[in-house]
Structure formats: structure tokens, C-alpha cells
Design an enzyme around this catalytic site. Sequence first.
Site, PDB file in Angstrom:
ATOM      1  N   GLN A 101       2.785  -6.328  -5.468  1.00  0.00           N
ATOM      2  CA  GLN A 101       3.776  -6.634  -6.505  1.00  0.00           C
ATOM      3  C   GLN A 101       4.998  -7.337  -5.896  1.00  0.00           C
ATOM      4  O   GLN A 101       6.139  -7.089  -6.302  1.00  0.00           O
ATOM      5  CB  GLN A 101       4.194  -5.356  -7.243  1.00  0.00           C
ATOM      6  N   SER A 102       4.768  -8.223  -4.959  1.00  0.00           N
ATOM      7  CA  SER A 102       5.864  -8.921  -4.288  1.00  0.00           C
ATOM      8  C   SER A 102       6.625  -9.855  -5.230  1.00  0.00           C
ATOM      9  O   SER A 102       6.036 -10.755  -5.842  1.00  0.00           O
ATOM     10  CB  SER A 102       5.291  -9.734  -3.121  1.00  0.00           C
ATOM     11  N   ASN A 103       7.937  -9.648  -5.318  1.00  0.00           N
ATOM     12  CA  ASN A 103       8.782 -10.581  -6.072  1.00  0.00           C
ATOM     13  C   ASN A 103       8.848 -11.930  -5.362  1.00  0.00           C
ATOM     14  O   ASN A 103       8.883 -12.984  -6.000  1.00  0.00           O
ATOM     15  CB  ASN A 103      10.210 -10.024  -6.176  1.00  0.00           C
TER      16      ASN A 103
END
Length: 304
Positions: A51-53
Site C-alpha cells: 500500500q505504498s503511497n
Amino acid sequence: MSKRLGVELFVKRDDLTGGAETGNKIRKLEFLLADARAQGADTVITCGGLQSNHCRATALCAVRAGMKSVLCLRTRDVAAPPPLEGNVFIDLLVGAEIRLITPEQYAERDSLMRKIADDLRGAGRRPYVIPEGGSNALGAMGYVEACHEIEAQLAPIGGGFDTIAYACGSGGTGAGLVVGARRTQVARRVVGFAVCDDRAYFQRTIAKIVAELGEPIDAGTIEIDDRYKGIGYALNRPEELCFVRDVAREEGLVLDPVYTGKALFGLVSEIAKNKRAYGGRVLFVHTGGIFGLLAKASELGPLL
Ligand SMILES: *Cc1c(COP(=O)(O)O)cnc(C)c1O
């Protein structure tokens, strides 16, 4: 919250740096993608958690810059298809090529990305590798620039901040703020709240980037508070989730549970313990993360 805490608490709304581009990474990408384009790149390669921004912002901005992206996303179960939610959903929406990798592979991420770049070059492509979080000297320039922006925003009210506080995940934001605060009068202190790793790791990492920016610093003087990362990166204790809920209801300010929720929780907890901990005028940098919040809806739901 300012009234309750007895300090002037300001928020730099870097969650409003874009629409789906939201957050701090776009400030780094402004420099990194310009460099990629100047080098004639047609594909950017980067890495992060599932879930890397950073990966989401990179995938989206790459499309806008006319480039493709390859994202190495860390997950325990590489055989399971990525969930259609949060950041990774946007990655898929904008057509990023996703490669799921294990935590063990992630530990070797730089050589893994070099290998992918070599393979792409072999196939006639022109790859450009962006490190984790976009956190190198060039990316950190985005937060040196942010300090000049803050300085201009301060002009009408006068003075500077006693402290700038931020969530620290890979060190680039911290490095840029440390250098920017030195080059401007925006703040006496810059304090990072770690959401992973520890104080010594970030002092080392930030000092390295700061040195690359041409301003060597004694790592021991870099202020990192690692007491609020909780039970681990992207994992939450109920009090952190309740804090995210309560700030949303008290201020209409939406935090994320992975970064800004933990960092502001730390900042506010320390000020509640000691009103003078960070001085009378404090700036919190809201670094974004809303898609990470949406990916945790089922965990937060029972608290609403
Ligand atoms: C990446 C990120 C951070 C941490 O910034 P670094 O420069 O990686 O330390 C903080 N908040 C959010 C929402 C992020 O996505």
C-alpha cells in the site's frame, strides 16, 4: 486542538498537493521525474510496501510525464493477487506493472531494481530507478523547496516556528526539511516521528542524504522520536485508530493510520505531557496517505 493543548498548532496541508497524487511524494517526484525525462527515460522503476503511497504517486505521475512504471511491492504472500483497494488499486488503474516481492527480496531492493533495469535495457527500453520513498538527495530537494514555500506563507503572519514535526518513513522528507530549515528561518527545530526502523537508522539515513545535499551534519543532532511507531510499520494499536477518528471529528482533518496518524499522535501526546516540549508555535506537516486510510476501513469500522 490548539486551544486544548495551549500551543499554536499549524498544519502544512501537503495532503492537498494533488488529487490522486496526494501527499509528500509528489514534491520529490517533481525533481526525480524531471531528471528521468532529462535522461530520456521511458520507464521508471521503484519499490515500496503493497500500500505504498510513494509507488501510487510515482505510477500516476509517470503516466502524466509520458512514461511507464514498474513497481516492486512488498507482501508476505506473493501468490495472492493484489487487493483491489487503496493505493494498489490506483496503481492498477493507471496501468503500472506490478511485481510482488517478499520481505526477503525487499531487503535486496536496490540490486533487484538494478537487475530489472538491466533487463529492460536489454529489451531496448530506457529505465530510470527511483529509490524507496524517492528518498535521495534529488528527491529531498522537494522538501528544501517546501521550506521556501513555508517561508513565503509565513511572511504575512511574521516570525518562524519553534518546531516543524513530520512523519518519517524513508528519510527524504526529513533530510529536505533539515536542510530547508537551515537555509531559511522557518523553524529552530525539525522533529521526525519514525513509523518504522528506529532513531539511529533515521539519523544515519538522513545525515547521508543531507551530506549529499552539500551540507554535512552531525547525525546525533538530527531529532527523531521513535517511541510512537507502535507495533510495526502499517500496523495499528486501537489508540492510534481512535486518535485518527477523534481528529477527524474534532478538526475535520483526515489523517492516515500508517504515517500522519502515528506522527501527530506522538506530537500531541508529548505536548500534552509537557506544554513546552516543542515551543509555543508548532507546524505539523500533513504528508498525505488517504488511500492508506481507505485500505484500513474494515479495521477502523468497528470504532465508528
Ligand atoms: C512516504 C510518506 C511519509 C514519509 O516520508 P519519507 O520521506 O519517506 O520519510 C509520510 N507520510 C506519508 C503519508 C507518506 O506516504
